[in-house]
Each structure stands twice: as structure tokens, then as C-alpha cells.
Design a protein around this motif. Structure first.
Motif, PDB file in Angstrom:
ATOM      1  N   ASN A 224       0.826  -1.199   0.000  1.00 45.73           N
ATOM      2  CA  ASN A 224       0.000   0.000   0.000  1.00 45.73           C
ATOM      3  C   ASN A 224       0.863   1.254   0.000  1.00 45.73           C
TER       4      ASN A 224
ATOM      5  N   GLY B  11       2.571   4.111  -4.922  1.00 43.52           N
ATOM      6  CA  GLY B  11       2.880   5.289  -5.740  1.00 43.52           C
ATOM      7  C   GLY B  11       4.312   5.272  -6.254  1.00 43.52           C
TER       8      GLY B  11
ATOM      9  N   ARG C  20       1.442   6.427   3.388  1.00 49.04           N
ATOM     10  CA  ARG C  20       1.413   6.299   1.931  1.00 49.04           C
ATOM     11  C   ARG C  20       1.642   7.662   1.280  1.00 49.04           C
TER      12      ARG C  20
ATOM     13  N   ARG D 102       6.013   9.373  -0.651  1.00 51.36           N
ATOM     14  CA  ARG D 102       6.130   9.950  -1.995  1.00 51.36           C
ATOM     15  C   ARG D 102       6.957  11.223  -1.997  1.00 51.36           C
TER      16      ARG D 102
END
Lengths: 366, 271
Positions: free
Chosen positions: A95, A99, A146, A150
């Protein structure tokens, strides 16, 4: 990292204008909170910044780039959703790395970044579990994790704490604030909870019916509300609004509510002078109403009222007062001898902190 | 207390009656497929008899049953496969972009009598020299499978929160990739339901194959029908063939019934 600018942004759903001519400027590294009751357009505004909703008219800039027609994936943003939107078929590690995998980042680096985020959020032991095996608070952390792996320019939070219980919400509030300082990122945070807005924001943007009512630092908005809506929205319990008439008397101005009269401070005179003889709305925050100290001198700011309801919170009490036709809530220190329902007490207003509004325009006069 | 016993007795009596009505033809067929011709037509019907495999031997030996079986499988699997390829994205689009009218339109195609399609098809396919081809048969069976796939799946997709793919899109995915990597893996039960049902409908279809196929692409129901029309009626053979046709459908349903019931009731409640 980047600032965000919305210029005359409009979003129309059929005949309904969800967002109407919204212009806001969010600085780089700022924690901006969009706050308002449900249906005020705050989530729609956030979704337009994310690119999940098209802009009807106006311009949105992230950094120096006009992003109106840019796909969400190209905006370099991360978003935390109210229901977390974790992918049920992937474990926590997958999860959080999703990305990064799409962006073809080498596996070793993905692992390193996921571990790092897991450390920050205390998710180390849970990486191989599936979302359904986690508690609400843990899922919330994964959603935040999550987003942070990034390392995006901009974080968007859409009511991320509203599914948590009260205790957890307080803890997560502090944690997100800490995270903001640590990451030095720009955050736009949407909530309907004015307490969240007050406690976390560098700057608050208060919206109602698609329109920006006021923006500013939390304390500025609290102490200098621009209009009746903002005054009533910020603060808990809400500000008391009392219909009154402004009367010139005794060489000054007096606010006459019909049930009691209080003297406006001289500092109000310059802005209220023109309204003498007119109807106004008198605004007093519950915390600016206190029981009159025995030794104090009456400066034209006291009146007697009857206690209707007394809510004891420990160190302080909420007292629902009746004075003539008016119901007033006050928030005061718990007195030594307990206040009983039906007691009549002398109360004293901190007049310098009160407000006067124009009932026709609903704008603040003082 | 007494009333409770009576009412529950009545309940089970009713259940038994319904089950008997529904299952009787099936049981009759199953029993007959193991009987000799003499036993089948004897009166009163024999409940106890010495079973024979003669009928099955005849069906699979003398008739080219395996070929028809294969034809039905090819046509059903291809039609369902193509319907999934076309129907899953269509259903997703209907679910997410609120094209409910389109969904109704597609369902209408299913509700129209199939025979009204046959005449134009017959003309088109014979002009294109596609009579008795798998292509024609598979295309016609898509009409059976596609509406089922679209209808079941659009309902299923609308139960998945849109934040799933929105989150993926913010994370860097295109909508197409989000559909592929996030939505499809979450749609297993729905896809199983749609596949099972549309395959069974295709498997059982008689009319399209009767008109559009000849010897080469003949499917199972046509083969059984042909059994009837030759010379004397070989009841034992017909029954054995019928059992052979029904078996895969029943096995499929039994394996996936948990999903099928879930998928169907979900459609019912959420629709």
C-alpha cells in the motif's frame, strides 16, 4: 515544496455553485486549513486542487505551474482521504509503496522509504499485514504513511480524523502537526471541526456556501471575526448573539438589549458613532462573561441573570443564563460555592472583547 | 406451543412440495438415463430397476458428443471472454460516470426476444460467408453474455468506494491503470458471478445455434434436439445426453453458488 494559488475558482454542479469565485493564496510550507460546515465547498475545493474534480472557471497554480488541465498523477501531490482508501488486496508495505512502484523507483529505495515512513509513524510491525487486520487509528497512519513516502510538493488531507474516536483524534492532531514541522511541507487540510482548524493551522480559511468568509491566523480569526458567520463558527461554545439597539447616552454609547444595558467602551466610539440609534447585533463570547467579583467597580458592564442550566466540566462550568427575553451561555471558572439552578448572579462582561455587528450586512462593526 | 409446531410443519411441507415440483423432472431424467428403453416406457414407472450405462455409452460412442461438447465450450468461453473484455470497462464507466440509462439500454437488448435478431443476422452472416463459423456463433452469444456482465458488474463496481481509484490516481496512476491494478482485483466475486451466469446462459442457448450453426459448429442443445428427430425416439439416449449437458452447468453453479447468490442479491439490494 510549493505554494498554492486559487484565482477566481468556480465549480458548478448543474445549477448549484459548490464553489463560488474562490481566491486563496497558500504560502510554501504553510499548514492551511479549509474549514466550514458540510456542503460549504471545502472538499470540492480540495478535490479541484487534487485534480479529481474539473474546474468550471478560474485558475489553480501549484508552485508556478497552472494545473487546471493537469492529471492528478502529474501534480506531484499526495492526498489522505476521509475513509483512508487503503487498497484491501495489498499488504501495508505494498500500500505504502504503490505510488513509488508506479513511478518505477528502484525496489531498494522503495523499501528504504517505506521503512523510514513506517518508523516515523510507528508502523514497523504491521508492514506485512492487510488493511482489514488493522485498527482505525493504524489505518489512518498507513494512509498518512502512503502520502509521506512519496515526498510530494503538497499534501492534501480530506477530513482525515473524522472517523476516529475523540481520544485518538486529539493524539493524531498533535502527530500531524509534528509531521508538518518535520517534513517542512505545504499542507492543505479540510475539516468541519473548528477545534482541529484552530489547533493545527498556520492559517485558517473559513468557507460557507461556496464562498470564502475570512482567512487569517487562528487567533486573528478568533479575536477579529469579519462577520456574523465567522464569529458564530469559531469558538466553542459559540458566541452569544443578542439583538440590541445602540443608544447615545451619558456622553457615550450604550448597547440596549431590552433586558439589560451595557456601556460600550470609548474605543468603540469612532466606529460605532454613525450607528447610534440603529439596530445592531451584540456579540459576546461565553468566556468573556464572568461572575462579578465582589470588590469590582461597576463600569456599566454588569447585569443580573438567572442560571437555567449549569454544566460542570471540572475546572470550569458552562452556565446557561436567562436575562429578560435573552438566553446567554457563559463559560466561567467553577466558583467555590457551587452555583445552583435558579440562582440569580451578577455577571460582568469583558467589554473590550465584545463585538458589534450590523444586522443588515452581517459585517463586523467592532 | 402447539401452534408453533403446526406452523413449522406446514412450512416444511410447503418446502418439500416446492422442492419436489422443481426437482421431479430432473430426478426423472436422471433415473431414466440409467434405464433401458423397456424400463422407461413401462407402466407403472419402475422405481427400482437395475441401472445400465448403455445410454451413456451410446451417446459418447456412437454420437460425436465430445465434438459438440467442445463446440459449446469454445463458443461459451469465447463469448464470455469477449464480453468480459468489452463489458468490464463499460460497466465501470456506467458505475462511475452515472450512465444508468445506458445500462438500461443494454439490458433492453437482453430482454428483446432473441428471435428478432436472428433474421438480420442470418442475412448478414450468410453474405459474409460466416454461416456455420465459430465467429458468427460467438458474436451472437455475446448478445447473451454481454448484458449480464454489464448489469452485474456495474452494480458491483458502484459498491467499491471511488476513493480507491482516486487515491491511486493521486498516487500516480492513470484511471485505466487504477482500474486494472486496484478495481479489478477487488471485483473477484462479481466477476465470478457474471462469468458463471453468462456462461450457463450461453451453454443453454438453443435458438441462435439452431439457426447459425450446421454440422461443424453444432452445440450441445442442438445435438440433443437432433436425437429426438431421428427415426424412433431413443428416450434413454436423450436423457443421458440431457444429463451430460446439464452436468457442467450444475457443477459450475455448485462451485460458485456462494458468489453467485452474493452477487445476485447484492444487485437486488443495491440496484
Amino acid at each position: 515544496m510549493a505554494g498554492v494559488v486559487l484565482r477566481k475558482v468556480v465549480k458548478q454542479f448543474g445549477a448549484v455553485k459548490a464553489v463560488d469565485d474562490l481566491s486563496i493564496e497558500i504560502q510554501d510550507k504553510e499548514f492551511a486549513v479549509l474549514v466550514g460546515s458540510s456542503g460549504c465547498g471545502k472538499t470540492t475545493a480540495l478535490r479541484m486542487i487534487a485534480g479529481l474534480e474539473a474546474v468550471t472557471s478560474g485558475e489553480i497554480y501549484i508552485g508556478d505551474t497552472l494545473v487546471n488541465d493537469m492529471a492528478p498523477k502529474d501534480r506531484d501531490i499526495a492526498m489522505v482521504f476521509q475513509n483512508y482508501a487503503l487498497y484491501p488486496h495489498m499488504n501495508i508495505r505494498e500500500n505504502m509503496g504503490f505510488g513509488l512502484r508506479i513511478r518505477k523507483i528502484p525496489k531498494a529505495e522503495i523499501d528504504a522509504r517505506v521503512e523510514e515512513a513506517a518508523d516515523i509513524l510507528g508502523l514497523g510491525d504491521l508492514l506485512d499485514r492487510k488493511p482489514k487486520e488493522l485498527s482505525g487509528g493504524q489505518r489512518q497512519r498507513v494512509a498518512v504513511g502512503r502520502a509521506i513516502v512519496r515526498k510530494p510538493k503538497l499534501f492534501l488531507f480530506d477530513e482525515p480524523l473524522s472517523n476516529l474516536d475523540a481520544k485518538l483524534r486529539v493524539a493524531m492532531r498533535a502527530e500531524i502537526s509534528k509531521l508538518h514541522r518535520r517534513l517542512g511541507a505545504t499542507i492543505i487540510y479540510v475539516t468541519h471541526d473548528q477545534v482541529e482548524a484552530m489547533t493545527m493551522a498556520n492559517r485558517i480559511f473559513i468557507m460557507s456556501k461556496g464562498i470564502l468568509e475570512q482567512s487569517g491566523a487562528p487567533m486573528d480569526v478568533y479575536s477579529k471575526p469579519a462577520n456574523l458567520f465567522v464569529a458564530g463558527f469559531i469558538g466553542s461554545p459559540a458566541m452569544n448573539f443578542i439583538d440590541a439597539t445602540l443608544v447615545a447616552a451619558d456622553g457615550g454609547l450604550v448597547i440596549d438589549t431590552g433586558s439589560f444595558r451595557v456601556r460600550a467602551p470609548d474605543s468603540f466610539a469612532s466606529r460605532l458613532g454613525a450607528h447610534a440609534g440603529r439596530k445592531v447585533v451584540f456579540g459576546v463570547r461565553p468566556e468573556d462573561i464572568a461572575a462579578r467579583a465582589a470588590a469590582s467597580v461597576d463600569e456599566g458592564n454588569t447585569f443580573a441573570a438567572q442560571a437555567d442550566v449549569v454544566e460542570t466540566l471540572g475546572s470550569e462550568i458552562f452556565v446557561h443564563l436567562t436575562c429578560g427575553a435573552h438566553a446567554i451561555v457563559s463559560r466561567m471558572e467553577a466558583p467555590e460555592s457551587p452555583l445552583r439552578v435558579g440562582d440569580t448572579i451578577e455577571v460582568q462582561l469583558k467589554m473590550a472583547k465584545t463585538h458589534v455587528f450590523d444586522p443588515e450586512t452581517s459585517l463586523t462593526l467592532v | 406451543m402447539n401452534r408453533k409446531i403446526v406452523s413449522s410443519a406446514l412450512f416444511y411441507l410447503a418446502v418439500a412440495a416446492i422442492v419436489l415440483v422443481v426437482l421431479f423432472p430432473f430426478l426423472w431424467m436422471l433415473a431414466s438415463s440409467f434405464k433401458t428403453q423397456v424400463d422407461i416406457i413401462s407402466w407403472p414407472p419402475k422405481i427400482f430397476f437395475s441401472p445400465t450405462l448403455q445410454n451413456y455409452r451410446k451417446v459418447f460412442g456412437e454420437q460425436d458428443f465430445l465434438k459438440y461438447f467442445l463446440n459449446s465450450t469454445i463458443v461459451g468461453a469465447s463469448a464470455v471472454g469477449l464480453s468480459l473484455v468489452l463489458g468490464l470497462p463499460a460497466a465501470y464507466s456506467i458505475a462511475r460516470f452515472r450512465q444508468r440509462k445506458l445500462a438500461v439500454f443494454i439490458l433492453l437488448a437482453r430482454l428483446m426476444p432473441g428471435i428478432s435478431f436472428l433474421m438480420p443476422w442470418y442475412i448478414v452472416f450468410s453474405r459474409l460467408d460466416l454461416m456455420d463459423s465459430y465467429t458468427a456463433l460467438i458474436l451472437s452469444h455475446i448478445l447473451i453474455a454481454l448484458p449480464i456482465v454489464v448489469w452485474i458488474m456495474s452494480t458491483y463496481f458502484s459498491t467499491i468506494p471511488p476513493e480507491m481509484e482516486e487515491s491511486a490516481m493521486v498516487d500516480g496512476a492513470t484511471r485505466q491503470y487504477a482500474f486494472w491494478a486496484i478495481i479489478l482485483p477487488l471485483s473477484g466475486p462479481g466477476i465470478i458471478t457474471a462469468t458463471t451466469l453468462s456462461f450457463i446462459f450461453s451453454w443453454n442457448n438453443f435458438m441462435f445455434s439452431q439457426v447459425l450453426s450446421m454440422e461443424k459448429t453444432k452445440t450441445l442443445p442442438i445435438a440433443v434436439y437432433n436425437f429426438l428427430s431421428y427415426a424412433e425416439v431413443d428416450w434413454g439416449g436423450v436423457m443421458a445426453a440431457a444429463v451430460a449437458i446439464m452436468a457442467p452447468a450444475i457443477v459450475l453453479t455448485m462451485i460458485f453458488q456462494k458468489y453467485v447468490v452474493k452477487g445476485l442479491t447484492m444487485g437486488a439490494v443495491k440496484g
